[in-house]
Motif scaffolding. Structure first.
Motif, mmCIF file in Angstrom:
data_model
loop_
_atom_site.group_PDB
_atom_site.id
_atom_site.type_symbol
_atom_site.label_atom_id
_atom_site.label_comp_id
_atom_site.label_asym_id
_atom_site.label_seq_id
_atom_site.Cartn_x
_atom_site.Cartn_y
_atom_site.Cartn_z
ATOM 1 N N GLY A 82 -30.003 -36.750 20.541
ATOM 2 C CA GLY A 82 -29.057 -37.381 19.476
ATOM 3 C C GLY A 82 -28.567 -36.501 18.483
ATOM 4 O O GLY A 82 -27.281 -36.205 17.954
ATOM 5 N N ALA A 83 -29.271 -35.505 18.011
ATOM 6 C CA ALA A 83 -29.029 -34.485 16.995
ATOM 7 C C ALA A 83 -27.865 -33.548 17.722
ATOM 8 O O ALA A 83 -27.100 -33.125 16.953
ATOM 9 C CB ALA A 83 -30.107 -33.458 16.718
ATOM 10 N N CYS A 84 -28.181 -33.060 18.864
ATOM 11 C CA CYS A 84 -26.942 -32.241 19.489
ATOM 12 C C CYS A 84 -25.782 -33.028 19.717
ATOM 13 O O CYS A 84 -24.492 -32.364 19.300
ATOM 14 C CB CYS A 84 -27.425 -31.909 21.169
ATOM 15 S SG CYS A 84 -26.407 -30.900 21.876
ATOM 16 N N TYR A 85 -25.533 -34.128 20.022
ATOM 17 C CA TYR A 85 -24.373 -34.925 20.075
ATOM 18 C C TYR A 85 -23.776 -35.433 18.829
ATOM 19 O O TYR A 85 -22.661 -35.068 18.797
ATOM 20 C CB TYR A 85 -24.748 -36.334 20.906
ATOM 21 C CG TYR A 85 -23.584 -37.197 21.159
ATOM 22 C CD1 TYR A 85 -22.491 -36.742 21.779
ATOM 23 C CD2 TYR A 85 -23.352 -38.411 20.636
ATOM 24 C CE1 TYR A 85 -21.116 -37.465 22.095
ATOM 25 C CE2 TYR A 85 -21.986 -39.177 20.935
ATOM 26 C CZ TYR A 85 -21.098 -38.667 21.655
ATOM 27 O OH TYR A 85 -20.039 -39.360 21.965
ATOM 28 N N ALA A 86 -24.472 -35.660 17.746
ATOM 29 C CA ALA A 86 -23.970 -35.908 16.368
ATOM 30 C C ALA A 86 -23.356 -34.465 15.816
ATOM 31 O O ALA A 86 -22.089 -34.665 15.349
ATOM 32 C CB ALA A 86 -25.185 -36.300 15.406
ATOM 33 N N LEU A 87 -23.967 -33.291 16.162
ATOM 34 C CA LEU A 87 -23.258 -32.159 15.646
ATOM 35 C C LEU A 87 -22.036 -31.627 16.512
ATOM 36 O O LEU A 87 -21.191 -31.324 16.013
ATOM 37 C CB LEU A 87 -24.470 -30.943 15.826
ATOM 38 C CG LEU A 87 -25.603 -31.195 14.919
ATOM 39 C CD1 LEU A 87 -26.711 -29.970 15.101
ATOM 40 C CD2 LEU A 87 -24.997 -30.996 13.437
ATOM 41 N N ALA A 108 -35.713 -33.395 11.986
ATOM 42 C CA ALA A 108 -35.293 -32.361 11.400
ATOM 43 C C ALA A 108 -35.281 -30.920 12.079
ATOM 44 O O ALA A 108 -34.287 -30.370 12.036
ATOM 45 C CB ALA A 108 -36.248 -32.003 9.963
ATOM 46 N N GLN A 109 -36.327 -30.899 12.906
ATOM 47 C CA GLN A 109 -36.460 -29.686 13.868
ATOM 48 C C GLN A 109 -35.182 -29.711 14.915
ATOM 49 O O GLN A 109 -34.788 -28.688 14.870
ATOM 50 C CB GLN A 109 -37.665 -29.580 14.456
ATOM 51 C CG GLN A 109 -39.153 -29.208 13.498
ATOM 52 C CD GLN A 109 -40.252 -29.348 14.502
ATOM 53 O OE1 GLN A 109 -40.528 -28.526 15.043
ATOM 54 N NE2 GLN A 109 -41.020 -30.210 14.384
ATOM 55 N N ALA A 110 -34.919 -30.977 15.200
ATOM 56 C CA ALA A 110 -33.872 -30.973 16.267
ATOM 57 C C ALA A 110 -32.799 -30.687 15.761
ATOM 58 O O ALA A 110 -31.896 -29.850 16.416
ATOM 59 C CB ALA A 110 -33.814 -32.458 16.858
ATOM 60 N N LEU A 111 -32.317 -31.022 14.361
ATOM 61 C CA LEU A 111 -31.140 -30.871 13.763
ATOM 62 C C LEU A 111 -30.975 -29.229 13.574
ATOM 63 O O LEU A 111 -29.853 -28.921 13.722
ATOM 64 C CB LEU A 111 -31.053 -31.845 12.691
ATOM 65 C CG LEU A 111 -29.547 -32.041 11.934
ATOM 66 C CD1 LEU A 111 -29.035 -32.911 13.068
ATOM 67 C CD2 LEU A 111 -29.661 -32.978 10.625
ATOM 68 N N CYS A 112 -31.814 -29.094 13.185
ATOM 69 C CA CYS A 112 -32.183 -27.433 12.605
ATOM 70 C C CYS A 112 -31.772 -26.405 13.735
ATOM 71 O O CYS A 112 -30.945 -25.547 13.736
ATOM 72 C CB CYS A 112 -33.353 -26.989 11.927
ATOM 73 S SG CYS A 112 -33.531 -27.946 10.163
ATOM 74 N N TYR A 113 -32.577 -26.769 14.865
ATOM 75 C CA TYR A 113 -32.233 -26.079 15.967
ATOM 76 C C TYR A 113 -30.841 -26.196 16.792
ATOM 77 O O TYR A 113 -30.302 -24.923 17.121
ATOM 78 C CB TYR A 113 -33.345 -26.537 17.151
ATOM 79 C CG TYR A 113 -33.223 -25.942 18.591
ATOM 80 C CD1 TYR A 113 -33.283 -24.506 18.951
ATOM 81 C CD2 TYR A 113 -32.795 -26.798 19.618
ATOM 82 C CE1 TYR A 113 -33.000 -24.064 20.074
ATOM 83 C CE2 TYR A 113 -32.591 -26.148 21.107
ATOM 84 C CZ TYR A 113 -32.542 -24.945 21.230
ATOM 85 O OH TYR A 113 -32.188 -24.315 22.499
ATOM 86 N N HIS A 114 -30.351 -27.239 16.857
ATOM 87 C CA HIS A 114 -28.976 -27.308 17.425
ATOM 88 C C HIS A 114 -27.945 -26.962 16.389
ATOM 89 O O HIS A 114 -26.847 -26.473 16.920
ATOM 90 C CB HIS A 114 -28.922 -28.733 18.108
ATOM 91 C CG HIS A 114 -29.466 -28.992 19.271
ATOM 92 N ND1 HIS A 114 -28.987 -28.543 20.468
ATOM 93 C CD2 HIS A 114 -30.613 -29.745 19.160
ATOM 94 C CE1 HIS A 114 -29.736 -28.912 21.306
ATOM 95 N NE2 HIS A 114 -30.918 -29.572 20.961
ATOM 96 N N GLY A 115 -28.294 -26.934 15.165
ATOM 97 C CA GLY A 115 -27.431 -26.559 14.207
ATOM 98 C C GLY A 115 -27.269 -24.903 14.396
ATOM 99 O O GLY A 115 -25.930 -24.238 14.162
ATOM 100 N N LYS A 116 -28.453 -24.413 14.369
ATOM 101 C CA LYS A 116 -28.367 -22.823 14.468
ATOM 102 C C LYS A 116 -27.724 -22.547 16.032
ATOM 103 O O LYS A 116 -26.958 -21.373 15.798
ATOM 104 C CB LYS A 116 -29.768 -22.359 14.597
ATOM 105 C CG LYS A 116 -29.706 -21.045 14.723
ATOM 106 C CD LYS A 116 -31.268 -20.152 14.891
ATOM 107 C CE LYS A 116 -31.376 -18.823 15.103
ATOM 108 N NZ LYS A 116 -32.846 -18.466 14.995
#
Length: 438
Positions: A82-87, A108-116
């Protein structure tokens, strides 16, 4: 002082009034199957397509059991989908501005990882009770980490307020439409590997995973049953089903901390409520047992939230699927090592393989040796032994010992109880549980 209190109340009320525009209970957004297929296409190069393999536990539970191992994602959780797709779905402007969210850890970890990975600035607000190891993991991904709020409710209000002030997108970890769509890709992958599955067991917290998986699976295979599982300490989706809409429950601490969401998402509930065939709640004892079974039989180290599907099977609440194909979603593996040790010990105790008893015996030379000899004759291993002399009502030549033993199984534990009770009249055993399926 009164003026200061009124000022503080006004600040709190201002925070309480900040709403997430993507998650409004007055107008919930229902997911579509096209959202999920779009997510599957876009994230295919960003997340791992995890294995869904037949379990060694199949013969034990009299089912053809399959395990979807999403705990092997880079950050150890299905939340990456979900984090990857949302970004990826952000506009160019919002990608430059960045996103914000509140989370205890996995989201939080998923969002931070894919954000980077995608070059999107990420800010996460984490409550003070969040594990230090997860806070540091987010910082290591280059995110801005704000540790503030005594619980998730406070942290979420802080994040929403910052989102409004800085004009950055707030991404709810379980109810944002793009998050749910990403999680739904798990269902597509399961049906690729087990197209004739009779049932899929889904862990339920905020409801985003359940919403995505149930929609994906029911669209492609209507006769496949969707079973949601919660801890009995935070049964928020079960209560929502009973009331017909999301309600807030008084949650307690649970081994399945990743599912400890006191109020399910409005979008998730609107999507999943009509698609779920059965909701189950399980106790902490069965979660401990499931963690132990997965470590021993599958060599899978998962958190309580990831093991809760197997807990439902072990507890006997899915006996109607005997002989059928059942898929369990192992959704996360981020368990603290100290908690893992406690879970394993607790599971062994429930399994009858870790037994505690008290006995009073002679404190003269040879008393302890005789006890150890008796234990050795029946093949019991002593793990720990503690002496107590000061608080005895017996004579001064007696000693009370607390012994923790390792046994093979419940039958061996019962034999130990019989032998010790026969030789020491003052023995007291801790409860030896008798679960339905072991």
């Amino acid at each position: 002082m009164v003026a200061e209190n009124e000022k503080n109340d006004n600040v709190i009320n201002e925070e309480m009034e900040v709403e997430d525009p993507f998650c409004l209970e007055s107008s919930p957004l229902k997911l579509t199957f096209e959202d999920i297929t779009s997510a599957a296409y876009k994230i295919k190069d960003g997340v791992i397509k995890t294995a869904c393999t037949k379990s060694h536990l199949s013969s034990l539970v009299n089912m053809e059991l399959y395990l979807k191992k999403d705990f092997v994602q880079y950050t150890g959780s299905f939340k990456e989908r979900g984090a990857c797709y949302a970004l990826m779905m952000l506009s160019d402007e919002h990608k430059r501005n960045g996103v914000i969210s509140a989370s205890l850890g996995n989201h939080a970890q998923a969002l931070c990882y894919h954000g980077k990975r995608l070059g999107v600035p990420v800010t996460v607000v984490m409550p003070t009770v969040a594990p230090i190891i997860k806070i540091e993991a987010c910082r290591n991904f280059g995110a801005t980490v704000i540790v503030k709020g005594i619980n998730m409710k406070e942290s979420k209000h802080i994040a929403l307020k910052l989102s409004k002030e800085k004009d950055i997108i707030y991404i709810n970890g379980y109810d944002h439409p793009h998050i749910m769509a990403g999680q739904g890709t798990v269902g597509l992958e399961i049906l690729e590997d087990v197209p004739d599955a009779d049932a899929i067991v889904v862990p339920v917290g905020g409801g985003g995973l359940l919403a995505g998986v149930s929609l994906a699976v029911k669209t492609l295979k209507k006769d496949c049953k969707i079973i949601g599982v919660e801890s009995d300490r935070v049964p928020s989706f079960t209560k929502a089903m009973e009331h017909g809409s999301p309600v807030t429950v008084d949650g307690k601490s649970t081994l399945a901390d990743g599912l400890a969401v006191p109020r399910v998402g409005c979008n998730a509930f609107a999507t999943a409520a009509g698609l779920v065939d059965k909701m189950i709640v399980v106790t902490e004892e069965w979660i401990s047992m499931a963690i132990l079974r997965l470590v021993e039989s599958e060599k899978c180290v998962v958190e309580g939230a990831g093991a809760i599907g197997l807990a439902a099977v072990l507890s006997g609440t899915l006996d109607e699927f005997a002989g059928k194909k059942v898929v369990l979603l192992l959704c996360g593996g981020n368990i603290d090592t100290s908690i893992l040790g406690r879970c394993l010990d607790r599971g062994l105790a429930i399994d009858g393989r870790l037994v505690k008893f008290h006995s009073t015996l002679s404190d003269r030379p040879g008393g302890i040796a005789e006890l150890c000899r008796i234990l050795a004759t029946i093949g019991v291993c002593v793990k720990d032994i503690i002496h107590e002399r000061a608080w005895l009502s017996d004579d001064v030549f007696s000693v009370r010992v607390k012994v923790v033993c390792e046994t093979r199984d419940l039958r061996h534990a019962r034999l130990l109880q019989e032998v010790i009770s026969k030789n020491y009249s003052s023995s007291v055993f801790g409860d030896i549980p008798l679960p339905k399926i072991l």
